[in-house]
Motif scaffolding. Structure first.
Motif, PDB file in Angstrom:
ATOM      1  N   GLU A 110     -17.370 -35.834  13.378  1.00  0.00           N
ATOM      2  CA  GLU A 110     -17.461 -34.652  12.646  1.00  0.00           C
ATOM      3  C   GLU A 110     -18.476 -33.759  13.606  1.00  0.00           C
ATOM      4  O   GLU A 110     -18.060 -32.615  13.836  1.00  0.00           O
ATOM      5  CB  GLU A 110     -18.055 -34.741  11.576  1.00  0.00           C
ATOM      6  CG  GLU A 110     -17.166 -35.348  10.234  1.00  0.00           C
ATOM      7  CD  GLU A 110     -17.621 -35.810   9.073  1.00  0.00           C
ATOM      8  OE1 GLU A 110     -19.062 -35.500   8.941  1.00  0.00           O
ATOM      9  OE2 GLU A 110     -17.193 -36.241   8.120  1.00  0.00           O
ATOM     10  N   SER A 115     -16.309 -32.784  16.783  1.00  0.00           N
ATOM     11  CA  SER A 115     -15.260 -31.374  16.250  1.00  0.00           C
ATOM     12  C   SER A 115     -15.999 -30.186  16.052  1.00  0.00           C
ATOM     13  O   SER A 115     -15.400 -29.275  16.438  1.00  0.00           O
ATOM     14  CB  SER A 115     -14.669 -31.993  14.952  1.00  0.00           C
ATOM     15  OG  SER A 115     -15.392 -32.150  13.794  1.00  0.00           O
ATOM     16  N   ASP A 116     -17.052 -30.204  15.563  1.00  0.00           N
ATOM     17  CA  ASP A 116     -18.214 -29.091  15.454  1.00  0.00           C
ATOM     18  C   ASP A 116     -18.217 -28.504  16.736  1.00  0.00           C
ATOM     19  O   ASP A 116     -18.200 -27.289  17.059  1.00  0.00           O
ATOM     20  CB  ASP A 116     -19.088 -29.272  14.476  1.00  0.00           C
ATOM     21  CG  ASP A 116     -18.828 -29.587  12.990  1.00  0.00           C
ATOM     22  OD1 ASP A 116     -17.752 -29.143  12.590  1.00  0.00           O
ATOM     23  OD2 ASP A 116     -19.899 -29.947  12.250  1.00  0.00           O
ATOM     24  N   GLU A 123     -15.302 -27.075  18.522  1.00  0.00           N
ATOM     25  CA  GLU A 123     -14.723 -25.711  17.618  1.00  0.00           C
ATOM     26  C   GLU A 123     -15.730 -24.586  18.236  1.00  0.00           C
ATOM     27  O   GLU A 123     -15.429 -23.545  18.557  1.00  0.00           O
ATOM     28  CB  GLU A 123     -14.934 -25.933  16.042  1.00  0.00           C
ATOM     29  CG  GLU A 123     -14.117 -26.556  15.578  1.00  0.00           C
ATOM     30  CD  GLU A 123     -13.976 -26.570  14.031  1.00  0.00           C
ATOM     31  OE1 GLU A 123     -14.914 -26.114  13.433  1.00  0.00           O
ATOM     32  OE2 GLU A 123     -13.204 -27.598  13.416  1.00  0.00           O
ATOM     33  N   ASN A 124     -17.070 -24.835  18.352  1.00  0.00           N
ATOM     34  CA  ASN A 124     -17.916 -23.707  18.726  1.00  0.00           C
ATOM     35  C   ASN A 124     -17.819 -23.470  20.416  1.00  0.00           C
ATOM     36  O   ASN A 124     -17.860 -22.334  20.521  1.00  0.00           O
ATOM     37  CB  ASN A 124     -19.512 -24.411  18.896  1.00  0.00           C
ATOM     38  CG  ASN A 124     -20.006 -24.658  17.394  1.00  0.00           C
ATOM     39  OD1 ASN A 124     -19.465 -23.810  16.367  1.00  0.00           O
ATOM     40  ND2 ASN A 124     -20.931 -25.349  16.965  1.00  0.00           N
ATOM     41  N   LEU A 180     -14.718 -23.556  21.619  1.00  0.00           N
ATOM     42  CA  LEU A 180     -13.643 -22.744  21.554  1.00  0.00           C
ATOM     43  C   LEU A 180     -13.826 -21.269  21.163  1.00  0.00           C
ATOM     44  O   LEU A 180     -13.292 -20.391  21.800  1.00  0.00           O
ATOM     45  CB  LEU A 180     -12.573 -23.409  20.894  1.00  0.00           C
ATOM     46  CG  LEU A 180     -11.886 -24.854  21.122  1.00  0.00           C
ATOM     47  CD1 LEU A 180     -10.856 -25.050  20.227  1.00  0.00           C
ATOM     48  CD2 LEU A 180     -10.930 -24.227  22.450  1.00  0.00           C
ATOM     49  N   GLU A 181     -14.934 -21.270  20.228  1.00  0.00           N
ATOM     50  CA  GLU A 181     -15.106 -19.763  20.031  1.00  0.00           C
ATOM     51  C   GLU A 181     -15.858 -19.034  20.977  1.00  0.00           C
ATOM     52  O   GLU A 181     -15.644 -17.804  21.307  1.00  0.00           O
ATOM     53  CB  GLU A 181     -16.037 -19.928  18.716  1.00  0.00           C
ATOM     54  CG  GLU A 181     -15.210 -20.324  17.476  1.00  0.00           C
ATOM     55  CD  GLU A 181     -16.181 -20.585  16.053  1.00  0.00           C
ATOM     56  OE1 GLU A 181     -17.577 -20.327  16.202  1.00  0.00           O
ATOM     57  OE2 GLU A 181     -15.833 -21.070  15.114  1.00  0.00           O
ATOM     58  N   GLU A 213     -13.013 -18.060  23.417  1.00  0.00           N
ATOM     59  CA  GLU A 213     -12.554 -16.747  22.949  1.00  0.00           C
ATOM     60  C   GLU A 213     -13.427 -15.655  23.049  1.00  0.00           C
ATOM     61  O   GLU A 213     -12.579 -14.731  23.370  1.00  0.00           O
ATOM     62  CB  GLU A 213     -12.005 -17.048  21.474  1.00  0.00           C
ATOM     63  CG  GLU A 213     -11.080 -18.278  21.254  1.00  0.00           C
ATOM     64  CD  GLU A 213     -10.802 -18.653  19.880  1.00  0.00           C
ATOM     65  OE1 GLU A 213     -11.573 -18.124  18.827  1.00  0.00           O
ATOM     66  OE2 GLU A 213      -9.763 -19.216  19.446  1.00  0.00           O
TER      67      GLU A 213
END
Length: 76
Positions: free
Chosen positions: A48, A51-52, A55-56, A58-59, A62
């Motif tokens: 977990e 994965s967090d 995600e961070n 990837l943000e 972006e």
């Protein structure tokens, strides 16, 4: 009277020593099962967190891409 009080204190002490802190004898299978459960719990918690973090990241990427596009549009 002192002897009675001392006798009760001695009996209480003996009873406490005899009944306290007994180790449960676990079979090797029980120990292995407990270790596997601990590993599964740690793996779930760590996945977990990872994965967090992904995600961070990837943000962030972006956002950098958006900023780069805006700079390109401004420079045209």
């Amino acid at each position: 009277m002192k002897k009675i009080i001392l006798m009760f204190a001695l009996l209480f002490t003996i009873a406490t020593v005899i009944t306290s802190c007994r180790d449960d004898k676990k079979s090797p299978e029980d120990k292995i099962e407990a270790a596997i459960e601990d590993i599964e719990i740690e793996a779930k918690e760590n996945s977990e967190e990872v994965s967090d973090d992904v995600e961070n990241a990837l943000e962030d990427v972006e956002n950098e891409i958006k900023e780069a596009k805006e700079e390109v549009k401004k420079n045209k």
